[in-house]
Design a protein around this motif. Sequence first.
Motif, PDB file in Angstrom:
ATOM      1  N   ALA A 206      39.860 -23.147  50.437  1.00 39.51           N
ATOM      2  CA  ALA A 206      39.385 -21.789  50.684  1.00 39.51           C
ATOM      3  C   ALA A 206      40.326 -21.008  51.601  1.00 39.51           C
ATOM      4  O   ALA A 206      41.185 -21.579  52.279  1.00 39.51           O
ATOM      5  N   CYS A 208      39.936 -19.594  54.361  1.00 43.76           N
ATOM      6  CA  CYS A 208      39.869 -19.867  55.806  1.00 43.76           C
ATOM      7  C   CYS A 208      41.053 -20.712  56.267  1.00 43.76           C
ATOM      8  O   CYS A 208      41.501 -20.609  57.397  1.00 43.76           O
ATOM      9  N   LYS A 209      41.533 -21.570  55.370  1.00 50.03           N
ATOM     10  CA  LYS A 209      42.657 -22.437  55.707  1.00 50.03           C
ATOM     11  C   LYS A 209      43.888 -21.601  56.088  1.00 50.03           C
ATOM     12  O   LYS A 209      44.694 -22.025  56.907  1.00 50.03           O
ATOM     13  N   LYS A 215      37.930 -19.809  64.323  1.00 46.92           N
ATOM     14  CA  LYS A 215      36.689 -20.192  63.623  1.00 46.92           C
ATOM     15  C   LYS A 215      35.691 -20.706  64.646  1.00 46.92           C
ATOM     16  O   LYS A 215      36.048 -21.452  65.554  1.00 46.92           O
ATOM     17  N   GLU A 216      34.450 -20.283  64.472  1.00 45.70           N
ATOM     18  CA  GLU A 216      33.427 -20.685  65.440  1.00 45.70           C
ATOM     19  C   GLU A 216      32.195 -21.173  64.682  1.00 45.70           C
ATOM     20  O   GLU A 216      32.055 -20.910  63.490  1.00 45.70           O
ATOM     21  N   GLU A 217      31.296 -21.788  65.409  1.00 49.62           N
ATOM     22  CA  GLU A 217      29.972 -22.075  64.838  1.00 49.62           C
ATOM     23  C   GLU A 217      29.324 -20.752  64.508  1.00 49.62           C
ATOM     24  O   GLU A 217      29.535 -19.764  65.199  1.00 49.62           O
ATOM     25  N   LYS A 218      28.532 -20.739  63.458  1.00 51.78           N
ATOM     26  CA  LYS A 218      28.002 -19.458  63.003  1.00 51.78           C
ATOM     27  C   LYS A 218      26.485 -19.413  63.043  1.00 51.78           C
ATOM     28  O   LYS A 218      25.821 -20.353  62.650  1.00 51.78           O
ATOM     29  N   GLN A 219      25.984 -18.303  63.545  1.00 49.54           N
ATOM     30  CA  GLN A 219      24.559 -18.036  63.456  1.00 49.54           C
ATOM     31  C   GLN A 219      24.457 -16.518  63.384  1.00 49.54           C
ATOM     32  O   GLN A 219      24.753 -15.825  64.356  1.00 49.54           O
ATOM     33  N   LEU A 238      33.178 -13.440  59.736  1.00 46.06           N
ATOM     34  CA  LEU A 238      31.820 -13.812  59.334  1.00 46.06           C
ATOM     35  C   LEU A 238      30.944 -14.071  60.556  1.00 46.06           C
ATOM     36  O   LEU A 238      29.777 -13.683  60.599  1.00 46.06           O
ATOM     37  N   ALA A 247      35.347 -18.088  52.888  1.00 49.82           N
ATOM     38  CA  ALA A 247      34.916 -19.488  52.861  1.00 49.82           C
ATOM     39  C   ALA A 247      34.642 -19.970  51.442  1.00 49.82           C
ATOM     40  O   ALA A 247      34.654 -21.165  51.179  1.00 49.82           O
ATOM     41  N   VAL A 288      23.250 -20.200  57.554  1.00 50.19           N
ATOM     42  CA  VAL A 288      23.629 -19.811  58.916  1.00 50.19           C
ATOM     43  C   VAL A 288      22.889 -18.548  59.382  1.00 50.19           C
ATOM     44  O   VAL A 288      23.325 -17.872  60.293  1.00 50.19           O
TER      45      VAL A 288
END
Lengths: 341, 681
Positions: A206, A208-209, A215-219, A238, A247, A288
């Motif tokens: 994808a 994102c690579k 990049k972070e954890e997403k909520q 995102l 993604a 998410v």
Amino acid sequence: MNQNSKPKLAMYWASSCGGCEISTLNIGENILAVDELFEIAFFPCIADFKVKDVEGYPDGYIDVCLFNGAIRNSDNQEMAELLRRKSKVLVAFGACAHQGSIPALSNLTSRAATLETVYLDNPTLDNPQGILPNTQYEADEGLLELPTFFNTVRSLGQVVPVDYTIPGCPPEPHQIWTVLQAVAAALLQGAELPPAGSIIGAGTVAVCKECTREKEEKQIGRYYRPFEIVPDPERCLLSQGIICMGAATRSGCGALCPQVGIGCRGCYGPPDGVDDQGAAMISALASVMDTTYPTDNGNSLEQQIDTLIDTLADPAGTFYRFSLANAVLGRARQPASPVHK
Amino acid sequence: MKQERIGVYVCHCGSNIAGTVDVGQLSSWAADALEKRGVVVARDYKFMCSSLGQELIKSDIVELSLTRVVVAACSPHLHEKTFRTACQQAGLNPYLMEMVSLREHVAWVHSDKALATQKAKALISGAVERVALHEPLDPISVPIEATTLVVGAGISGIQAALEIADAGQKVVLVEREPSIGGHMAQLDKTFPTLDCSACILTPKMVTVGSHPNINLLTWSEVEAVDGFVGQFTVTIRKKARYVREDVCTGCGICMEKCPSKLIDQVYEAGLGYRSAIYRPFPQAIPKYPVIDKANCIYFQRGKCKACQLFCPTTPNAIDFEQEDQILQLTVGNIILATGYDLFDARRIPQYGYGRLANVFSSLEFERLCNAAGPTEGKILLRDGVSQPESVGIIHCVGSRDRNYNNYCSAICCMQSLKFAHLVKERTGAKVTNFYIDIRTPYKDYDEFYQHVLQEKVEFVRGRVAEVTDAARRPGEEGKLIIQVEDTFIGKQRRIPVDMVILSAGIEPRHDSKEVSRKFGISCNGSGFFTELHPKLDPVATMSKGIFIAGCAQGPKDIPASVVQGAAAAARVLGTIQQKSLDLEPVLAQVIDQKCSGCRICSNLCPFNAIGFDLERQISTINPALCQGCGTCVSACPSHAISGTQFSTEQILAQLHGLLAESFNGNGARTQSPAFSQAELV
């Protein structure tokens, strides 16, 4: 090199915008090398060819045909079938040929509704007699024919067998040049071609690579349309609530859009192993959603989720912008009734 | 590809399945119609799970060289293990068996036999397609560290710790208060036997305090939990007591001399005082006091040090320089017995608690009754001198009430009856209980109720509307008036009393959700920890190696809390005994070369199994933590996470099989569409 021993190259546009041709010409001065390496057998954008010329070629005469555009009407289909017959290698070139792209969004409605929007219900129109295109017209010179406008838009692979796919809207020039060099090397020096059916001129994972954002954890508590927010230049879009299809989208473009603060639109289609790009993205986003409960504003969890989803404009057009023709979703089942004034 | 040799086994489950599904037709259909898809034998039998049924499968595996098995019976929750074991015994990898839930998904939910049989065919067809793609799997074995962590040292945690320690295994018992004992240490009498709570609890506390196998950490909290069953790494913060445990004798002189006295809101429920250096109660374990920094004159103003001055030990036991210690321990199993919070009756303003002096909470009343309490066991009004002549006890305060908690708190009926008895016994006052229903199950409980009835305690059935001091009628002046609809006579009543006791319910700990996240287990909607199975596995959780006991799991009384503590201990001892544990190999796996590092999955795992490798910028899954739930598999937009036994190929194959049979080969679309002519033009 003898002119006749050069491999024959064709490039044709079906239902498309012409951007694929522009991108191809955007390979810069390498275009001269293309002319050096290939004999152009059919390329209406840059040279005067007639369909009759192609019909006159023996089957399999064209070594490589880059076919861009979706199959919108009967002419597109006839040309696809003709070029398939005349080409050794048929390449679905660009997002429309790959998965239907923008033209295929009209599968969310019907032919009747599309024609009505284009010819009748449009503020910039002047069509007092309400004339719609006919496929046949008796003129003084004789019977004139227009192609049939299909109810459903298909990708090239849904009409004829395709050997390779170069994704992108449009495919990036450096990727096109790489592919053309590889093809020339295969045809002239016997280098090995990738296995039939491959997606070429792109990455496998994808976007994102390739994206350098943090990049972070997403909520995600709400989504923002581009005009509603100035994105943080470092953080993943995102994570900031900006829809970025990266993604669920194949790499190869170099993550151009997200790098400049525009969410990936998904034009390179799904990465390896994913069949349905929109479904993959929807599934990811559903996972998410911020479902912290109890909520600060006293909403029920259902209300909280509804409010969040309400901030997401045009889900089908967003998640299937480039892939509706090939989506498991299929097309709108009932022809949408024409809009009455 | 070599075609698999598949056996299909249809269970009658007595009449459970056979009553609704034509099992005979089903097995002959499977043998014929699915033959070209690899089915070489199909049988039906009365009880497949019986040893004879299993024998049938085993002999076919051997004699017909089966490579795959489909058992169409009940839910895999019940008998998947049974049939996997049968396959294994016959030399077939147990994961090459697939179950179809004919009982739960077909027989129990349908009545039309023909349609039910058709649905059963579709499900079996799907299972046959899927099982062909199954892969042989081997369980993952992890060693079990013998030490156990018990969190919470109320009666349930104490029981658990003692059971394990007495069995010769090491326990780390963590308690966040300065002393162990929990709520039980605050009670006066216990129902229905009226044992003195302290008399039965303190011997256990003393045993815990001196047990060679128990490492007791009070005034401590678990900060983090990493790892997995057998090898948890727990980080514990041992808060500074400012008292050296190695030299303090617990003489208590410091507490006497401390000039800072404040109301004790915790142990004495606001009815007594304690000093800034304190231990909650005289029998506290351990005996060492702690300094409450917020109320200590030295810590707040820099002067005083009375405690240090008067400390008779050498070297001096008071150490103002002490700091929090962070301990890291490895444990194999964890028992969470974190207890409950009492419902705060202030949340029901119409009952007047906190506003009307003589409205007492149940905990306050326990302290009043307690011989060691502020009134030395005398039941007195808030003025501290007068004895009530009439007392009203309100049940279900905060429980069975849609405005607060829907559930029944399980203890309040018996607690209220106990209060009624104690008031009668000690004051002779007129006692009226206000209840919705009296619930007195379990041994000797209803006998206690009968006994209280004979003591001429009155009972009014109805939910109390209001407690007020606004007198309207003669005889109400200076009293608290309880306004209630007496549902037996269908009338509103106003009953004047001197004292009101609110029998408050049990609530989950205020931080139970945070704790559940820390330990990777789940809570129900109220916040009580969720057990693996409400009936058959009440102390295990979805996270292997983490057990729950006592009121943290749901409201319960002392006997039930003790039972759960012991049950959790038994489960832990069982795993320690095994020395290593086989984990289910049905797991999620990250396919490294497909992962783009988008981090969609990063915070999805309910078991904290997903990590992120910063160097390689890809997600990782800890196989020992993963429970194979599939949350991350469906979320991954790159399909870079594959669920073993639930791969996209396997699921699509199952759908193909299922839909092919449901629509007689038409209408199934699981891949990119082929548009019909009608749709097209």
